[in-house]
Design a protein around this motif. Sequence first.
Motif, PDB file in Angstrom:
ATOM      1  N   GLY A 188      14.100   6.878   0.799  1.00 39.93           N
ATOM      2  CA  GLY A 188      13.409   5.977   1.558  1.00 39.93           C
ATOM      3  C   GLY A 188      14.684   5.887   3.268  1.00 39.93           C
ATOM      4  N   LEU A 189      15.440   5.338   2.709  1.00 46.77           N
ATOM      5  CA  LEU A 189      16.584   5.234   3.459  1.00 46.77           C
ATOM      6  C   LEU A 189      17.142   6.416   4.304  1.00 46.77           C
ATOM      7  CD1 LEU A 189      19.059   2.984   4.515  1.00 46.77           C
ATOM      8  CD2 LEU A 189      20.605   4.138   2.267  1.00 46.77           C
ATOM      9  N   SER A 190      16.784   7.556   4.060  1.00 45.12           N
ATOM     10  CA  SER A 190      17.757   8.435   4.764  1.00 45.12           C
ATOM     11  C   SER A 190      16.447   9.437   5.949  1.00 45.12           C
ATOM     12  CB  SER A 190      18.138   9.515   3.160  1.00 45.12           C
ATOM     13  OG  SER A 190      17.670  10.922   4.225  1.00 45.12           O
ATOM     14  N   ARG A 191      15.054   9.145   5.167  1.00 49.08           N
ATOM     15  CA  ARG A 191      14.268   9.521   5.706  1.00 49.08           C
ATOM     16  C   ARG A 191      13.307   8.627   6.418  1.00 49.08           C
ATOM     17  NH1 ARG A 191      10.227  12.874   2.121  1.00 49.08           N
ATOM     18  NH2 ARG A 191       9.214  11.070   2.547  1.00 49.08           N
ATOM     19  N   GLY A 192      13.629   7.234   6.571  1.00 46.69           N
ATOM     20  CA  GLY A 192      13.605   6.323   7.195  1.00 46.69           C
ATOM     21  C   GLY A 192      11.723   5.603   7.042  1.00 46.69           C
ATOM     22  N   HIS A 193      11.784   6.122   5.871  1.00 46.42           N
ATOM     23  CA  HIS A 193      10.493   5.331   5.412  1.00 46.42           C
ATOM     24  C   HIS A 193       9.878   5.347   3.904  1.00 46.42           C
ATOM     25  CE1 HIS A 193       8.506   9.768   6.195  1.00 46.42           C
ATOM     26  NE2 HIS A 193       7.512   9.065   5.384  1.00 46.42           N
ATOM     27  N   LYS A 194       9.896   4.658   3.129  1.00 44.18           N
ATOM     28  CA  LYS A 194       9.552   4.432   1.775  1.00 44.18           C
ATOM     29  C   LYS A 194       8.833   5.041   1.084  1.00 44.18           C
ATOM     30  CE  LYS A 194      12.034   0.434   2.955  1.00 44.18           C
ATOM     31  NZ  LYS A 194      11.807   0.716   4.370  1.00 44.18           N
ATOM     32  N   HIS A 195       7.520   5.532   1.515  1.00 43.10           N
ATOM     33  CA  HIS A 195       6.302   5.981   1.477  1.00 43.10           C
ATOM     34  C   HIS A 195       5.795   5.116   0.473  1.00 43.10           C
ATOM     35  CE1 HIS A 195       5.637  10.118   1.872  1.00 43.10           C
ATOM     36  NE2 HIS A 195       5.802   9.930   3.159  1.00 43.10           N
ATOM     37  N   VAL A 196       5.275   3.861   0.692  1.00 47.08           N
ATOM     38  CA  VAL A 196       4.981   2.597   0.635  1.00 47.08           C
ATOM     39  C   VAL A 196       4.541   1.581   1.054  1.00 47.08           C
ATOM     40  CG1 VAL A 196       5.493   0.470  -1.449  1.00 47.08           C
ATOM     41  CG2 VAL A 196       7.553   2.512  -1.990  1.00 47.08           C
ATOM     42  N   VAL A 197       3.340   1.457   0.566  1.00 49.85           N
ATOM     43  CA  VAL A 197       1.749   0.132   1.242  1.00 49.85           C
ATOM     44  C   VAL A 197       1.986  -1.023   0.603  1.00 49.85           C
ATOM     45  CG1 VAL A 197       1.262   2.092   2.736  1.00 49.85           C
ATOM     46  CG2 VAL A 197       0.829   1.341   0.162  1.00 49.85           C
ATOM     47  N   GLY A 198       2.509  -2.274   1.393  1.00 47.54           N
ATOM     48  CA  GLY A 198       2.513  -3.740   0.644  1.00 47.54           C
ATOM     49  C   GLY A 198       0.882  -3.790   0.724  1.00 47.54           C
ATOM     50  N   LEU A 199       0.332  -4.973  -0.684  1.00 51.83           N
ATOM     51  CA  LEU A 199      -1.206  -5.510  -0.481  1.00 51.83           C
ATOM     52  C   LEU A 199      -1.007  -6.767  -0.731  1.00 51.83           C
ATOM     53  CD1 LEU A 199      -4.192  -5.534   0.518  1.00 51.83           C
ATOM     54  CD2 LEU A 199      -3.994  -4.696  -2.171  1.00 51.83           C
ATOM     55  N   MET A 200      -1.045  -8.190  -0.257  1.00 52.73           N
ATOM     56  CA  MET A 200      -0.544  -9.466   0.134  1.00 52.73           C
ATOM     57  C   MET A 200      -2.620 -10.051  -0.035  1.00 52.73           C
ATOM     58  SD  MET A 200       2.435  -9.834   2.145  1.00 52.73           S
ATOM     59  CE  MET A 200       2.846 -11.395   0.991  1.00 52.73           C
ATOM     60  N   PHE A 201      -2.078 -10.927  -1.039  1.00 52.53           N
ATOM     61  CA  PHE A 201      -3.683 -12.324  -0.820  1.00 52.53           C
ATOM     62  C   PHE A 201      -3.218 -13.403  -1.236  1.00 52.53           C
ATOM     63  CE2 PHE A 201      -2.521  -9.854  -5.027  1.00 52.53           C
ATOM     64  CZ  PHE A 201      -2.486 -10.389  -5.449  1.00 52.53           C
ATOM     65  N   ALA A 202      -3.835 -14.336  -0.708  1.00 49.96           N
ATOM     66  CA  ALA A 202      -2.991 -15.260  -1.217  1.00 49.96           C
ATOM     67  C   ALA A 202      -4.162 -16.352  -2.641  1.00 49.96           C
ATOM     68  CB  ALA A 202      -3.877 -16.234   0.215  1.00 49.96           C
ATOM     69  N   ASN A 203      -3.194 -16.883  -3.373  1.00 52.69           N
ATOM     70  CA  ASN A 203      -3.600 -17.258  -4.655  1.00 52.69           C
ATOM     71  C   ASN A 203      -4.489 -18.740  -4.223  1.00 52.69           C
ATOM     72  OD1 ASN A 203      -3.046 -14.641  -6.649  1.00 52.69           O
ATOM     73  ND2 ASN A 203      -0.806 -16.455  -6.892  1.00 52.69           N
ATOM     74  N   THR A 204      -5.615 -18.807  -5.525  1.00 54.97           N
ATOM     75  CA  THR A 204      -6.366 -20.237  -5.587  1.00 54.97           C
ATOM     76  C   THR A 204      -5.079 -20.703  -6.289  1.00 54.97           C
ATOM     77  OG1 THR A 204      -7.096 -19.752  -6.981  1.00 54.97           O
ATOM     78  CG2 THR A 204      -8.637 -19.138  -5.245  1.00 54.97           C
ATOM     79  N   PRO A 205      -4.699 -21.823  -6.273  1.00 56.60           N
ATOM     80  CA  PRO A 205      -4.288 -23.434  -7.547  1.00 56.60           C
ATOM     81  C   PRO A 205      -4.333 -22.415  -8.813  1.00 56.60           C
ATOM     82  CG  PRO A 205      -5.325 -24.577  -5.523  1.00 56.60           C
ATOM     83  CD  PRO A 205      -5.686 -22.547  -5.485  1.00 56.60           C
ATOM     84  N   ALA A 206      -5.552 -21.734  -9.280  1.00 62.52           N
ATOM     85  CA  ALA A 206      -6.063 -21.795 -10.261  1.00 62.52           C
ATOM     86  C   ALA A 206      -5.669 -20.768 -10.874  1.00 62.52           C
ATOM     87  CB  ALA A 206      -7.640 -21.682 -10.407  1.00 62.52           C
TER      88      ALA A 206
END
Lengths: 391, 391
Positions: free
Chosen positions: A80-98
């Motif tokens: 990743g460092l060498s090629r400039g991209h990591k081949h990883v995408v992130g998915l984020m979501f908001a939890n409810t308190p439960a």
Amino acid sequence: VDGLEVDSEGAGSRDGAGAYRGRRLSALPTIYDVAAKAGVSIATVSRVLNDQEAIRPLTRDRVLKAVRELSYVPDGAAKGLSRGHKHVVGLMFANTPADDDLSSEEELNLLFTDSVIRGAEWSANRLGYSLLLSGIPAGADRLRAVRALSAKVDGLILLDRVVAESQVSSLTKRCPVVLLAGSGRCADALTVRADNEGGMRAVAEHLVNEHGRRRAWFVAAYPDSPDSAIRAAAFCSAMADLGGDCDAADVLSADWTASGAARVLQQRLTAGGELPAAIACANDQMAIGAVHALTAASVRVPEDVAVIGFDDIQVARYLTPPLTTVRQPSRELGASAVDSLVGAVRGRALTPHAAGVAHHPAYARRPVDVVLPTQLVIRNSCGCPTPREAI
Amino acid sequence: VDGLEVDSEGAGSRDGAGAYRGRRLSALPTIYDVAAKAGVSIATVSRVLNDQEAIRPLTRDRVLKAVRELSYVPDGAAKGLSRGHKHVVGLMFANTPADDDLSSEEELNLLFTDSVIRGAEWSANRLGYSLLLSGIPAGADRLRAVRALSAKVDGLILLDRVVAESQVSSLTKRCPVVLLAGSGRCADALTVRADNEGGMRAVAEHLVNEHGRRRAWFVAAYPDSPDSAIRAAAFCSAMADLGGDCDAADVLSADWTASGAARVLQQRLTAGGELPAAIACANDQMAIGAVHALTAASVRVPEDVAVIGFDDIQVARYLTPPLTTVRQPSRELGASAVDSLVGAVRGRALTPHAAGVAHHPAYARRPVDVVLPTQLVIRNSCGCPTPREAI
DNA sequence: TTGTACGCGTTATCAG
DNA sequence: CTGATAACGCGTACAA
């Protein structure tokens, strides 16, 4: 301040043939080990592994043999460092308190989010990317969490209410962003969403035209959730158009969960007042909770009150009564979000000059607002007989 | 010694004050930009950000200001490369064929796996790690997939039947491995699992002692799934102990899904023969499918046949009849797997010398087989009246 | 066709 | 308390 000097010590360069250097952080074989074992240079190993250019078959075999014997796998971080991209995408979501309480008996925000996750993982996998998952605890600073994760990925998918759409522009500078279940009105990021308006209009039309049910309530979720807000607004407005009745006072606010919906509905019921002829809900779990609260109050579904959900989660058909709902393609939403995101990542990778990014053809031509169709699935909770094929 | 001058061409090495060098792969600010802006060295920036040692407050503030203004976030890959670990753990699971078909109307292997994912994410997040998700397509070379993912993580959680336990030793050399829902008999890796035996014994005892149902079938899943195999074996053996009857011929084999279970059960029913008094299933989805198939064949549940599931998925209570099942703490399993894994990762990080790893106290003292309790949840599908508190 | 020498952006080890 | 700089493991111009 220039004219600084560099020592002649050779500034830490490697000795060609892979003779070894200082502390190693892990015991895993590196490309140097492979090169040494195969009697070639690391460049050759790299070339073989990324099958570039022409390589003498004999050399290639020697390298592959060494790779196999050492069971060498190129390190992802270095790559990743060498090629400039990591081949990883992130998915984020908001939890409810439960969601944040591990021991809670409360059900989760589950199901829809989970399907999205599965679809996203599936698509990422297919495109040679990995999916990094991150749920944000209920009380946390979401923007901060997103920024932190951005260090580890090439692009981000933000689900529903992770960040206010006004804040995404600061993130887009950092990496491509896809808003999943956004309003579709955010100019700074790609959007992937279901046709909420069409779905809710179909619900309203069905209730009014087929069943003559004009007075309705709507069970919404968080106010900062685009999905919930849009569904509520679309339903109220469609009902108004059709001569029905569901105004602001008829919108209850829960938290996406069955128990949450049951709670607010029960409060409303014990408060007295006239029962509506129908209750539409922003997702299926809340419809389940609604049915539960109604049944507990000796109100019959669908005879007294029709209940309609949204999502078509897999158990909807097994409920009593089987749940009429709006199907949205959750897995496809996740998959499509990854597709769009990877497209943007690659588009951006083509243009190192940040200024030109937005205007690069490969980037500009990509759709910025993907809308996937929804479909009303009729079962029994609206008053219809459940059709055979919907079981 | 010294005396080489750094000219504008900048032979590659860094000139102290952060003047800039060749091609940059991303437009994001680096630690050099921060250092330049704050008028300090990169070492100082690093120290401030990882709050080590003592730093003059004034310097610290200058650095933090620069960080804020550039909205600098240290790159994850570089950090991983430099520190020797990435603060990422991987979770891998095997897809069923239905999972791989995006447009399929079939339900997924969902629910249990999803809860595990949520629990794992939650715990990883809490420990400062990220969770990398990877589902393996049905036909794929699983071992190969696992090895590929190992490049991007510090440790791996392998769910159920991802790899045969005989193959894990080759993986353990690469990074710590936790087998989630394994047999508990694998010496080469940590194991986290639910008390399948206890759960199935409770089911058998309930059926025989409370309901007098002695003839039973069991609906299992894949033969290479430890969870399924162990539940089947434990149930049969417990039934035998209690004077019941469920032998190898009474074990049907499906694929974890409701439709799969409905299919095999329907086949068995149309094949004729005597109905059992009870059917236990290796998970709740298959129990749902079983109820479905029985109902379609005009067999009443629970009057004619009792049906019991496993997992206690969140909709179990809303089904008709409400499903009696064995609750296993799915989220806790995921969370616990991450806890164990991170423990192992840290333990290994303490001992760079691979040979010493297994004997390092911090590592050896850690439990290698975590078993979480299960609990029989009685509802109506076994013939009992549903207790109020189980609704 | 193959090898050499950087550079990627951090952390960590030394000197001062 | 701070600065210079050698790794970390891999890709890749440029040379040979």
